[in-house]
Design an enzyme around this catalytic site. Structure first.
Site, PDB file in Angstrom:
ATOM      1  N   HIS A   1      90.007  45.897  52.997  1.00 11.89           N
ATOM      2  CA  HIS A   1      90.237  47.049  52.123  1.00 11.89           C
ATOM      3  C   HIS A   1      90.270  48.282  53.023  1.00 11.89           C
ATOM      4  CE1 HIS A   1      87.918  44.502  49.183  1.00 11.89           C
ATOM      5  NE2 HIS A   1      88.726  45.028  48.283  1.00 11.89           N
TER       6      HIS A   1
ATOM      7  N   ASP B   1      86.792  49.560  53.736  1.00 15.02           N
ATOM      8  CA  ASP B   1      85.842  48.838  54.607  1.00 15.02           C
ATOM      9  C   ASP B   1      86.119  49.138  56.066  1.00 15.02           C
ATOM     10  OD1 ASP B   1      86.047  47.034  52.259  1.00 15.02           O
ATOM     11  OD2 ASP B   1      87.418  45.863  53.505  1.00 15.02           O
TER      12      ASP B   1
HETATM   13  C1  XLS Z   1      86.452  40.565  43.549  1.00 12.04           C
HETATM   14  C2  XLS Z   1      87.651  40.262  44.325  1.00 12.04           C
HETATM   15  C3  XLS Z   1      87.875  41.152  45.533  1.00 12.04           C
HETATM   16  C4  XLS Z   1      89.297  41.075  45.989  1.00 12.04           C
HETATM   17  C5  XLS Z   1      89.711  42.160  46.921  1.00 12.04           C
HETATM   18  O1  XLS Z   1      85.985  39.781  42.740  1.00 12.04           O
HETATM   19  O2  XLS Z   1      87.600  38.916  44.687  1.00 12.04           O
HETATM   20  O3  XLS Z   1      86.969  40.842  46.558  1.00 12.04           O
HETATM   21  O4  XLS Z   1      89.564  39.853  46.608  1.00 12.04           O
HETATM   22  O5  XLS Z   1      89.640  43.412  46.340  1.00 12.04           O
END
Ligand code: XLS
Ligand code: NI
Ligand code: NI
Length: 443
Positions: A103, A106
């Site tokens: 992301h 992050d």
């Molecule tokens: C949350 C999601 C998230 C996505 C990315 O439940 O799995 O981690 O994969 O934003």
């Protein structure tokens, strides 16, 4: 560069099924050929940046438990983000995965203003490009984090305030640029807060139109910048919202059709999101493949006893084999891969726990690949299908599907020919035994 994971020295090696070394692969032999591709190419493993490096191990009842020195509050945010990235690339290379996913928030800290957030991201994207050039590790997908900041409490694209939509669109544009710059193979949208808490304060139809418009803008921009990767929606039925609009693969397909996006967007299926929506993992893959929208997988599982997204490392060869089987039947991955959107348990606070989680998960997926390939290569399941659907492969079946008969024609035909089909066995027990036999026999 000082090492963070200094307890793990060499890259994790393949030692074969008889090895007792807990930090060796017993099944993941990346160069082994399986159905015409190497294991590495079939599985396309990726580590997630967020849970692995940006999550301190907190939960709603307690603070962080992990040893993640770069998350300390008193550090310079850019230097801390670089230290985090150094540790992340050390991990990727020691583990031996070809990809990672991130992301925007992050990899780089949010700034005081949107402009500063963009600058921060650009600095860290430059830094990531250096690490990637040095190590050969690539980006499976990038995504914008549109759920943490309080402005997104009522959603991003589906927010009742259009200024939040603008903000989300601006952030996605910048994150798509960053992903493109790093040659990311996909761009993912998980709509964590694109849903509602109560219908009493929600214009559902309006919010769906907002989401449809937003995704059309994303697709338009992808073409404008010449991004050739996949655009993927990650379905999830709920959590954090009570109801999320991208509920499951079937719902997403209906949504994409409605907004003219079914040829542009595919799905990133998460194992435990499937469970939470009341489906099996293999169902979600088969559903997506049947609609032509299968893209990628987040390979983290849930817990049968817990009704939330526990993000555990996959550890059931049986569950994963059935999923990989559907993937291979659909032709295997193109731009997608197996991404570990996995969290350590909060008590797993030793530095090498992150290795144990991933090594075990990669072995489970590798063995599952061998089981699935064996089921296909043995051909018994396919033979049962061929026999079961033989009528549809013959003239009458083809004629029906091609639209050659009306309801009245069927009525006439059944009367005239006294059509009286006898039921035949679905062979379920025999078939399930074949799966177990394949699990026993792979080597
Ligand atoms: C949350 C999601 C998230 C996505 C990315 O439940 O799995 O981690 O994969 O934003
Ligand atoms: Ni999830
Ligand atoms: Ni996910």
């Amino acid at each position: 560069m000082s090492e963070f994971f200094s307890d793990v020295s060499a890259p994790i090696a393949y030692e074969g099924p008889t090895s007792d070394n807990p930090l060796a692969f017993r099944w993941y032999d990346k160069n082994r050929q399986v159905m015409g591709r190497s294991m590495e190419e079939q599985l396309r493993f990726a580590v997630c940046y967020w849970h692995s490096f940006n999550w301190p191990g907190n939960d709603v009842f307690g603070e962080g438990t992990f040893d993640r020195p770069w998350l300390a509050a008193d550090l310079d945010p850019i230097e801390a983000a670089k230290a985090k990235m150094d540790a992340a690339f050390e991990f990727f290379t020691k583990l031996g995965v070809p990809y990672f996913s991130f992301h925007d928030r992050d990899v780089a800290p949010e700034g005081e203003t949107f402009a500063q957030s963009c600058e921060n991201l650009d600095i860290l994207i430059d830094y990531a490009a250096e690490h990637m050039a040095r190590t050969g590790v690539k980006v499976l997908w990038g995504t914008a984090q549109l759920f943490w900041q309080p402005r997104f409490a009522a959603g991003a694209a589906t927010n009742p305030n259009p200024d939040v939509f603008l903000h989300a669109a601006a952030q996605v544009k910048h994150c798509m640029d960053a992903t493109h710059r790093l040659n990311g193979e996909n761009y993912v949208l998980w709509g964590g807060r694109e849903g509602y808490e109560t219908l009493l304060n929600t214009r559902m139809g309006q919010e769906l139109d907002q989401l449809g418009r937003f995704l059309n803008m994303v697709v338009q921009y992808k073409h404008d910048i010449g991004f050739e990767g996949g655009i993927l929606i990650e379905p999830k039925p709920q959590e954090p919202t009570k109801h999320q609009y991208d509920y499951d693969s079937a719902t997403v397909y209906g949504f994409l059709k409605r907004y003219g996006l079914e040829d542009e967007i595919k799905v990133n299926i998460e194992v435990n999101h499937a469970t939470l929506s009341g489906h099996d993992f293999n169902h979600e893959i088969a559903q997506a493949a049947a609609c032509g929208i299968f893209g990628s997988v987040d390979a983290n599982r849930g817990d049968d006893r817990l009704g939330w997204d526990t993000d555990q490392f996959p550890n059931s060869v049986e569950q994963m084999s059935l999923g990989v089987y559907e993937i291979l039947r659909a032709g295997g991955f193109t731009t997608g891969g197996f991404m570990f959107d996995t969290k350590l348990r909060r008590q797993s606070m030793a530095r090498d726990d992150l290795f144990h989680g991933h090594v075990g998960a990669m072995d489970v997926m590798a063995k599952s690949l061998l089981v699935a390939a064996k089921l296909i290569e043995d051909g018994e399941l396919e033979a049962i299908l061929t026999e079961r659907y033989a009528g549809w492969d013959a003239d009458q079946g083809r004629n029906i599907l091609a639209g050659g008969l009306s309801l009245s024609d069927c009525h006439e035909l059944v009367l005239a020919q006294n059509i009286d089909p006898a039921p035949s066995s679905g062979r379920q027990e025999l078939i399930e035994n074949l799966v177990n036999r394949a699990i026993e026999r792979v080597s």
